[in-house]
Each structure stands twice: as structure tokens, then as C-alpha cells.
Motif scaffolding. Sequence first.
Motif, PDB file in Angstrom:
ATOM      1  N   ASP B 199      48.207  39.764  39.467  1.00  0.00           N
ATOM      2  CA  ASP B 199      46.845  40.216  39.804  1.00  0.00           C
ATOM      3  C   ASP B 199      46.579  41.629  39.308  1.00  0.00           C
ATOM      4  O   ASP B 199      45.511  42.174  39.538  1.00  0.00           O
ATOM      5  CB  ASP B 199      46.591  40.129  41.322  1.00  0.00           C
ATOM      6  N   ARG B 219      42.518  35.779  39.920  1.00  0.00           N
ATOM      7  CA  ARG B 219      41.404  36.475  40.565  1.00  0.00           C
ATOM      8  C   ARG B 219      41.604  36.515  42.076  1.00  0.00           C
ATOM      9  O   ARG B 219      40.726  36.163  42.853  1.00  0.00           O
ATOM     10  CB  ARG B 219      40.082  35.793  40.219  1.00  0.00           C
ATOM     11  N   TYR B 223      42.725  42.015  42.308  1.00  0.00           N
ATOM     12  CA  TYR B 223      41.782  41.747  41.214  1.00  0.00           C
ATOM     13  C   TYR B 223      40.370  42.239  41.558  1.00  0.00           C
ATOM     14  O   TYR B 223      39.877  42.003  42.657  1.00  0.00           O
ATOM     15  CB  TYR B 223      41.726  40.245  40.913  1.00  0.00           C
ATOM     16  N   PRO B 225      36.335  42.299  39.848  1.00  0.00           N
ATOM     17  CA  PRO B 225      35.538  41.763  38.738  1.00  0.00           C
ATOM     18  C   PRO B 225      35.515  42.749  37.564  1.00  0.00           C
ATOM     19  O   PRO B 225      35.325  43.958  37.775  1.00  0.00           O
ATOM     20  CB  PRO B 225      34.148  41.598  39.353  1.00  0.00           C
ATOM     21  N   THR B 237      43.014  33.741  32.253  1.00  0.00           N
ATOM     22  CA  THR B 237      42.611  34.093  33.616  1.00  0.00           C
ATOM     23  C   THR B 237      42.522  32.813  34.435  1.00  0.00           C
ATOM     24  O   THR B 237      42.152  31.756  33.922  1.00  0.00           O
ATOM     25  CB  THR B 237      41.243  34.811  33.661  1.00  0.00           C
ATOM     26  N   ASP B 239      41.661  31.202  38.604  1.00  0.00           N
ATOM     27  CA  ASP B 239      41.119  31.510  39.925  1.00  0.00           C
ATOM     28  C   ASP B 239      42.226  31.958  40.876  1.00  0.00           C
ATOM     29  O   ASP B 239      42.029  32.851  41.688  1.00  0.00           O
ATOM     30  CB  ASP B 239      40.408  30.277  40.512  1.00  0.00           C
TER      31      ASP B 239
END
Lengths: 252, 252
Positions: B199, B219, B223, B225, B237, B239
Motif C-alpha cells: 500500500d 487501494r 493508500y 487517491p 493497481t 482494489d
Amino acid sequence: MLKALFIDLSGVLYEGNKVISGAIAAIKKAKESQLQLRFVTNTSRKTRTQLLNELNNLGFELQQQELFTAPVAVHAWLQEQKLRPYCLIHHDIKSEFADLLQTEPNAVVIGDAEQDFCYDKLNRAFQLCQQGAPLVGIGYNRYFKIDGQLLLDAGPFIKALEFAASTQAIIIGKPSKDFFLQVLASTGLRADQVLMIGDDIYGDIEGAINAGLSGGLVRTGKYQPGDEHKISAPHLTFDSIVEAVDYALLDL
Amino acid sequence: MLKALFIDLSGVLYEGNKVISGAIAAIKKAKESQLQLRFVTNTSRKTRTQLLNELNNLGFELQQQELFTAPVAVHAWLQEQKLRPYCLIHHDIKSEFADLLQTEPNAVVIGDAEQDFCYDKLNRAFQLCQQGAPLVGIGYNRYFKIDGQLLLDAGPFIKALEFAASTQAIIIGKPSKDFFLQVLASTGLRADQVLMIGDDIYGDIEGAINAGLSGGLVRTGKYQPGDEHKISAPHLTFDSIVEAVDYALLDL
């Protein structure tokens, strides 16, 4: 031909509360010459008024308009930008920022905060920067010397926050080119007519050279043997302010 | 073709003491496949034994030989170099360094020291570095996340000392290439057969890529944005660890 000397304070004119040998006479001699003098400091442990009083008590006769301090420049910048600073600064200069609104801060100011450099306050500063608050450094000095000991100055903590928040600080004070140019503007001279005298190879000497001035490193204050080799730009070295002033007077 | 997954712990498998949704089943599935697994962490708030116990209590079944921690690697290095460290590390891992002589220190070790990051202790570390003591970083992470808050990790303080003492730290742990290669050696594989899942865009992903591995950013955890755009090197990447493991199993 030299027309002005910019002179750092701590480590050049005095160390702690001890005047560097010959410094008072040297400054007097320089003042009586055609040289313009400016005293340029990042000291962020004393207000400008305190500094002036102390310098005058030590025997140096300085006028307010000859003294340029980084905290005063930072204050002016914050005011101009209408920012509310979160200040990690020394207790003794908090009064200099007291007129600025500091609730819900949207800027971070890092000075030589001494014991205020603790994990919780550094985290607060980091989180603000992470949210986009500009990071403002009162100078970028790496260390200073007190009682024979080298101690961390604001620079390393600014560097830490820059790294943590992937941001770049706005440095006000030495070695910022803008700061040197602001002092220069007060003289009406060209950069190449000025010699900056200091004991900090980065903040004083490298900074001045980057702004187009000449730099003269003194071997007093925080100077450590070998410092003259830490930058590649050509510069002068002097045993102390006494030798630096003699050099300048010969160059008139 | 992927042959191994290197997996970061905090923020990938769990956050605080909460397991990331689906993580236990994902790790179980990966273990039952032909993939080799390694768990690679800079966590310097827990000893390796504590970590293993906690992971097993959370429901992850890890063997000691699958777990690579930065503090253990730092300890091994200090022992090999016969150095006496001044340790700015978290209280909870001091036991892991207790067998090393720490009087008259000739090395500085910086971990995630939390409240021990105070002005006096940082000055002590700086002065030792200034005298030539090597500066050793337990990882170089910028921040971590606890209870929804981003907090400063060891990296910014290492950066501060590097700047203050004009030195370069020896980083042991992520993102050090040597550390990734040490973990890789335990698998008998080539770097291009391994995907590092983490992460931390810098410590996990950029570090792994620099060592020749592939990198997959999840994410979850710390993490934020936009993190995926902070490095230019191509990387995946996901989820979460669930999607990352599914990707790896499809790639077998």
C-alpha cells in the motif's frame, strides 16, 4: 569593487554572548568606510527588537534598517498571502507572529522550534501539509552552535516534512535567493558589488553565491574544518570577521 | 509467469487490528496454489515473534521463515559490522536489540521511534552522525496510518539527519534493493517472477520495481487517491489483496 558587506550575526560577530575577538572594532572600521553594511540573519530565537538591543549592548551600533531577519520576512509574507499559520517556532519569537490569526491553520511555518520539535507537533504539521497547506521555512539552516555543541536547526525538520508530504518548502531567509535580493534592493547596488560574510557554508556562502553575490566563509562560529570544501563554487575564506573586513577595505 | 508474491502486512492484510475484508481467504487460496509467499515488512513497532503471534491470532497462518522484517535485518547487519548502535526505535522492539552493546555508540539506528523523536534525542543522533557514525534506517517509509490518521514514519527523520550531517543513510528494509534481493534469495527465483503487493507507493512499489520485481499497489491501508501517479514506473493497481491474489492466480 566591493560596495557593501552583508554580515551574518551569530558565529560571525558573537558566539553565545561572547563577542568574537576584534569584531566590534572591525564593524566600526567598516561603518566609517564607504561600505554599506547589512546584517542578515535567520536567527529565529529572538525578535528583531531583542536582537537590536542585544547587539547594541554587546557594543555593535546597528540601526533597525540595517538588520534583516528571516522571521520578519516570513511574517510579512504570511500577511501578504493572508494565511493562518500553524507555527513551529521558538517560544521567544511567538510574539512576533501573535497578530496573525492562527485558528484553523492553512499554512505551516517551521523555525528553530527547539523543544517544540516533538512527534505530536511534527505530525500536526505533516497532516496540514498533506492536506495542501504550504510549508514555509524560516531559513533552511542545518545546524547552529551553542556552548560548543552543534544542534539541529530548522532545515532538517523542513526537509523531513518536505519528504513526508512530497512537497517543497517555500524558504524565506537564507539561503533563499529572493531573500538575498530583497536585502540587496535596500542597498541600490548590483549583486556583484556585495560580499556576504558568514560561518554557514550552505546558508550564507552557497546561498549568496546563488544570488550572484560573493561569499566569504569565516572560520569562527559553527565553522568546522573542511567546510570550505563542501561546495564547489569559488569563495573566499577568512580567519574571522576581522580579516574579512580588512580584505574588503583593501578592495575599495 | 508469476512464481511468488511478496506481501506487505499493515494496510494490506490488516489495518490496526481489523483484517482487510477477504484477506484471510485470499492468503489461504494463494498458499494452496503453487505460488511461494513471503511477507515483507518494515514494521518496527513489533518484534518478529509478536508479529507472528498477532498474525496467527488474526487468522493468517504464517511460518517464521516466510516473514522478513526490517528490524531483524538491521540487527543482523549491526552484529556483522560489530557496531554499537544509538537506537531511536520504538519501545516495543527495544528487546530485539537488547543483546547488542550500546554504550559509547558508534552507529545510529532510526526506526519508527514515535515519542522518542524529540529534539534532544535527535540532536544526540545528529552529533554522532556528525562525528562519522554510520546512519542506519529501518526502512525509509514516509508515513503510516493508524486510526484513520497519517503519522510520520522513520523516513522523514532519517532524511532530516542525512541533511543535517551531510551524510547518506544505509537503508535496511524496504525500499532497499539489497533487502528485496535478500528476500528473493530465499525463494530461489528470478526477480521477474515475483510481484510485490503493498500500500506504500514508494517503499513497496517503487522499491520492488527498482529491484527488478513487479509492483502491485492496493487501494487499502495508507493508500491515498492519486498515489498511483506519484511514480512513473509501470505498475499494477488493485482494489485490495483479494483482487491482487486473483490476478496472480490467473497468471499462473
